[in-house]
Write an enzyme that holds these catalytic residues in place. Sequence first.
Site, PDB file in Angstrom:
ATOM      1  N   LYS A  23       0.853  -1.202   0.000  1.00 18.86           N
ATOM      2  CA  LYS A  23       0.000   0.000   0.000  1.00 18.86           C
ATOM      3  C   LYS A  23       0.880   1.239   0.000  1.00 18.86           C
ATOM      4  CE  LYS A  23       0.742   1.565   4.400  1.00 18.86           C
ATOM      5  NZ  LYS A  23       1.557   2.687   4.704  1.00 18.86           N
ATOM      6  N   ASP A  35      -2.348  -2.153  10.617  1.00 19.89           N
ATOM      7  CA  ASP A  35      -2.584  -2.060   9.167  1.00 19.89           C
ATOM      8  C   ASP A  35      -3.142  -3.346   8.562  1.00 19.89           C
ATOM      9  OD1 ASP A  35      -1.739   0.540   8.969  1.00 19.89           O
ATOM     10  OD2 ASP A  35       0.258   0.065   8.205  1.00 19.89           O
TER      11      ASP A  35
HETATM   12  P1  ATP Z   1       4.182  -0.307   8.018  1.00 19.36           P
HETATM   13  O1  ATP Z   1       3.989   0.481   6.759  1.00 19.36           O
HETATM   14  O2  ATP Z   1       3.004  -1.177   8.404  1.00 19.36           O
HETATM   15  O3  ATP Z   1       4.785   0.471   9.155  1.00 19.36           O
HETATM   16  P2  ATP Z   1       6.585  -1.249   6.933  1.00 19.36           P
HETATM   17  O4  ATP Z   1       6.289  -1.437   5.481  1.00 19.36           O
HETATM   18  O5  ATP Z   1       7.266   0.024   7.326  1.00 19.36           O
HETATM   19  O6  ATP Z   1       5.253  -1.415   7.713  1.00 19.36           O
HETATM   20  P3  ATP Z   1       7.448  -3.977   7.181  1.00 19.36           P
HETATM   21  O7  ATP Z   1       7.996  -4.256   5.827  1.00 19.36           O
HETATM   22  O8  ATP Z   1       6.132  -4.559   7.527  1.00 19.36           O
HETATM   23  O9  ATP Z   1       7.446  -2.412   7.477  1.00 19.36           O
HETATM   24  O10 ATP Z   1       8.574  -4.436   8.222  1.00 19.36           O
HETATM   25  C1  ATP Z   1       8.665  -3.952   9.516  1.00 19.36           C
HETATM   26  C2  ATP Z   1       9.419  -4.982  10.368  1.00 19.36           C
HETATM   27  O11 ATP Z   1       8.605  -6.144  10.475  1.00 19.36           O
HETATM   28  C3  ATP Z   1      10.734  -5.408   9.755  1.00 19.36           C
HETATM   29  O12 ATP Z   1      11.773  -4.909  10.519  1.00 19.36           O
HETATM   30  C4  ATP Z   1      10.695  -6.932   9.751  1.00 19.36           C
HETATM   31  O13 ATP Z   1      11.776  -7.515  10.457  1.00 19.36           O
HETATM   32  C5  ATP Z   1       9.404  -7.321  10.433  1.00 19.36           C
HETATM   33  N1  ATP Z   1       8.632  -8.332   9.673  1.00 19.36           N
HETATM   34  C6  ATP Z   1       7.962  -9.358  10.214  1.00 19.36           C
HETATM   35  N2  ATP Z   1       7.355 -10.094   9.287  1.00 19.36           N
HETATM   36  C7  ATP Z   1       7.627  -9.539   8.093  1.00 19.36           C
HETATM   37  C8  ATP Z   1       7.269  -9.864   6.759  1.00 19.36           C
HETATM   38  N3  ATP Z   1       6.509 -10.913   6.463  1.00 19.36           N
HETATM   39  N4  ATP Z   1       7.716  -9.038   5.782  1.00 19.36           N
HETATM   40  C9  ATP Z   1       8.477  -7.968   6.082  1.00 19.36           C
HETATM   41  N5  ATP Z   1       8.850  -7.630   7.330  1.00 19.36           N
HETATM   42  C10 ATP Z   1       8.441  -8.410   8.344  1.00 19.36           C
END
Ligand code: ATP
Length: 287
Positions: free
Chosen positions: A12, A138
């Site tokens: 997203k 989210d």
């Molecule tokens: P948001 O936008 O919801 O804040 P994000 O895109 O910034 O999320 P993610 O890619 O979801 O961040 O990753 C955040 C943390 O979650 C990472 O540091 C990672 O170690 C952990 N994590 C746990 N499961 C997953 C997964 N399936 N994919 C990616 N990261 C994951």
Amino acid sequence: MEERIELEAHAKINLALDVIGERPNGYHDVKMIMQSIKLCDRVTIERTEGDGVSLTGNLSWLPCGKGNLAYDAAVLFMERTGIRAGVSIYLEKHIPVAAGLAGGSTDAAAVLKGLNELFETGLSEEALCEMGLSLGADVPYCIMGGTALAEGIGEQLTKLPNAPVFHVVLIKPEASASTKEIYGRLVLDGKTDHPDVNGMIRAIEEGDYLGISSRLGNVLEPVTRELCPEIVKIEQAMKSFGAEGTLMSGSGPSVFGLFTDSARATAAFMHFRVAGYRQAFLTEFTE
Ligand code: ATP
């Protein structure tokens, strides 16, 4: 009953992100416009002999057990439904990690939806969202997908009409941003520049490209820019290639440009690739 299911877990972006206030428990009240894009992870789920959840994937440095949201989602689903069966998950990540693109949340959402289909449990979207909320704020949006208004801590969702489709050039700079740290540094005062979220909703309802691109706004962007000044450079380059608007997604540091013209979007994407950005994507809005 099927033995195996493959799903696309879409990333997203936020077309608008406002923070209204902070709760005593540290959570923030937000008002965000969420938009799914075609960039996705691929999640394959298989039923196996015995019981228990196992997870493998193409990113060796992500946890394969507890702490991986896809794994946690599967364990939660099996616990809540009381189904005793083995489940093996293969996670092919394409969405940049810790980037403001809800990568982990969308994987969790795909696992909940996938298991609901695989085991023919017939849980409603609402029940899956309720389950998903305990994994992350989210996750309910990622179950719903498309264009939506998210309020509360992100879990109060209002489905919006699909936004008119923009081409999206998305760049994840090498720097990472911790969501917790960015929210922690945010100061809400009289000087805060709040995005016009209601105006954005009207523009989406009217299918008004210009109304959307001129109202992109993210209250967290100035905070992340302090830590990652490259965001400004990326946005300037997007505009020089004809982006109608640019914005940081979530708590960053991913930055996107919206284009109505596909040739311009392609030219911008090529520019970033040639300039050495390894995590550059050419994608578009999806439902
Ligand atoms: P948001 O936008 O919801 O804040 P994000 O895109 O910034 O999320 P993610 O890619 O979801 O961040 O990753 C955040 C943390 O979650 C990472 O540091 C990672 O170690 C952990 N994590 C746990 N499961 C997953 C997964 N399936 N994919 C990616 N990261 C994951």
